[in-house]
Design an enzyme around this catalytic site. Structure first.
Site, PDB file in Angstrom:
ATOM      1  N   GLY A 158     -22.314 -17.210  -4.247  1.00 50.26           N
ATOM      2  CA  GLY A 158     -23.731 -17.492  -4.483  1.00 50.26           C
ATOM      3  C   GLY A 158     -24.636 -16.354  -4.060  1.00 50.26           C
ATOM      4  O   GLY A 158     -25.405 -15.830  -4.869  1.00 50.26           O
ATOM      5  N   ASP A 179     -13.393 -11.165  -0.778  1.00 50.91           N
ATOM      6  CA  ASP A 179     -13.362 -12.591  -1.141  1.00 50.91           C
ATOM      7  C   ASP A 179     -11.944 -12.941  -1.606  1.00 50.91           C
ATOM      8  O   ASP A 179     -11.317 -12.153  -2.309  1.00 50.91           O
ATOM      9  CB  ASP A 179     -14.357 -12.851  -2.295  1.00 50.91           C
ATOM     10  CG  ASP A 179     -14.746 -14.317  -2.417  1.00 50.91           C
ATOM     11  OD1 ASP A 179     -15.952 -14.600  -2.454  1.00 50.91           O
ATOM     12  OD2 ASP A 179     -13.833 -15.168  -2.474  1.00 50.91           O
ATOM     13  N   ASN A 187     -19.051 -23.528  -9.377  1.00 54.40           N
ATOM     14  CA  ASN A 187     -19.680 -22.293  -8.871  1.00 54.40           C
ATOM     15  C   ASN A 187     -20.755 -21.774  -9.833  1.00 54.40           C
ATOM     16  O   ASN A 187     -21.681 -21.074  -9.439  1.00 54.40           O
ATOM     17  CB  ASN A 187     -18.652 -21.161  -8.707  1.00 54.40           C
ATOM     18  CG  ASN A 187     -17.562 -21.451  -7.704  1.00 54.40           C
ATOM     19  OD1 ASN A 187     -16.447 -20.982  -7.847  1.00 54.40           O
ATOM     20  ND2 ASN A 187     -17.868 -22.242  -6.685  1.00 54.40           N
ATOM     21  N   CYS A 308     -22.109 -25.121   1.864  1.00 57.14           N
ATOM     22  CA  CYS A 308     -22.771 -25.353   0.578  1.00 57.14           C
ATOM     23  C   CYS A 308     -22.109 -26.490  -0.187  1.00 57.14           C
ATOM     24  O   CYS A 308     -22.763 -27.353  -0.771  1.00 57.14           O
ATOM     25  CB  CYS A 308     -22.640 -24.109  -0.288  1.00 57.14           C
ATOM     26  SG  CYS A 308     -24.148 -23.210  -0.472  1.00 57.14           S
TER      27      CYS A 308
END
Ligand SMILES: [Zn+2]
Length: 372
Positions: A158, A179, A187, A308
């Protein structure tokens, strides 16, 4: 030519001319040697230690390069003619101690004074980053800095999406993406680096593909892994600045601790439903600001810090917060403005309001105060 010659004769009477030898001596005593030739001339060589400012933007940009009007300036051009005009112009602008180097760069080089070949932007870069070059605080030198800068981004999700996009656009030369996640359909409500066709792929692969399509002249390093105590030092050693776009607390502490250890500036951001926070943690920086642990010495229990995925987030929020984080990174790299060191900027999307809290370093901080 007649008019030009007459003007030159007049300038020779009003402007002090000095020899290259005197200019070299004065340079070592604090005089600024100002090379006013054009980029293509400078690319072939320029006096060592000179400040470069082409004539085209002289009046607009000189104050950002020489702010004190009492600074002694020796202007140099190719042969000593243009420098007379520039010296005259600088005197009119209010600079009190301006001279012109007789014989210009040709005489300087012929007489064996030191020359350097400064790194120059290519025509492609000048075109691509033209709007940066027009800003005095960035200019050719700033763009060079960005192109040689190396930023590691923790998270290609994000916050990582707008961050990486805008940093690639700005011409940050090397982006390291860290990542180990795969793209999921959920997503795509906010992670604009990815797309429907890449669901299931590693985020790092998808991000690199998008970014290199967007700016093929940067380098994207793919770190397809989860940061841990065992790998973080080796990765961070390779970068000038770290941006934390992760969404979990263990990573946040790990990243903070490694940044303190390596004295790296850390741009921090977090998002929660409609609210975002941004700050810069850099105890080793010029402001000697706090680290993340100065604020929160240890992680709260995980039920108090939902991610999130658990809490939800409005889709555009990472765009706002990530773009602000990218701005902080550029300010630090370009050494301009006031980065959010010692300050926490918060954004509330529901009330469209920003507020800034002061966050002083904790003199008792076990991590950064001990280490400093
Ligand atoms: Zn601290």
């Amino acid at each position: 030519m007649k008019l030009q010659n007459a003007r030159l004769q007049l300038l020779k009477q009003s402007v002090t001319e000095i020899s290259p030898e005197t200019a070299a001596q004065r340079l070592s005593q604090g005089t600024v040697l100002l090379d006013v030739r054009e980029n293509e001339e400078v690319a072939k060589g320029s006096p060592l230690g000179a400040i470069r400012q082409s004539r085209a933007f002289l009046e607009f940009q000189i104050e950002t390069k020489i702010s004190d009007s009492n600074t002694p300036i020796a202007v140099i051009c190719a042969s000593g003619a243009r420098s007379l005009f520039v010296a005259d112009e600088l005197s009119r602008m209010g600079y009190s101690n301006v001279s012109s180097v007789k014989g210009g760069f040709s005489a300087w080089a012929e007489q064996g004074f030191p020359v350097e070949t400064p790194p120059m932007l290519s025509d492609y870069d000048r075109d691509r980053y033209a709007r940066h070059l027009a800003i005095p605080e960035v200019g050719e030198e700033g763009q060079q800095k960005l192109l040689s800068s190396r930023i590691a981004l923790v998270g290609a999700g994000g916050l990582g999406s707008p961050l990486a996009y805008y940093l690639a656009a700005a011409g940050v030369g090397t982006l390291g993406l860290i990542d180990d996640d795969h793209i999921e359909r959920s997503n795509l409500q906010r992670q604009i680096l990815h797309n429907e066709g890449r669901i299931g792929q590693f985020k790092v692969d998808s991000a690199a593909e998008t970014l290199l399509e967007f700016n093929p002249n940067i380098v994207v390093n793919k770190h397809k892994l989860r940061l841990s105590k065992d790998n973080i030092d080796e990765i961070f050693e390779d970068y000038d600045l770290i941006i934390d776009g992760s969404d979990n607390l263990p990573t946040r502490y790990l990243v903070n601790d490694a940044c303190v250890k390596h004295q790296l500036p850390l741009v921090y951001g977090s998002i929660f439903r409609f609210e975002g926070q941004i700050s810069v943690f850099w105890p080793a920086g010029p402001e000697e600001g706090p680290c993340y642990r100065c604020l929160f010495p240890s992680p709260p229990p995980s039920e108090l810090a939902p991610s999130c995925a658990e809490a939800g987030v409005i889709g555009v929020l990472p765009g706002v917060v990530g773009t602000l984080m990218a701005t902080e990174a550029l300010k630090i790299l370009l050494e301009m403005g006031e980065p959010l060191t010692g300050k926490l900027l918060t954004y509330d999307a529901l009330t469209s309001s920003f507020s800034t809290l002061k966050i002083p370093a904790d003199p008792e901080c076990e991590l950064c105060r001990k280490a400093c």
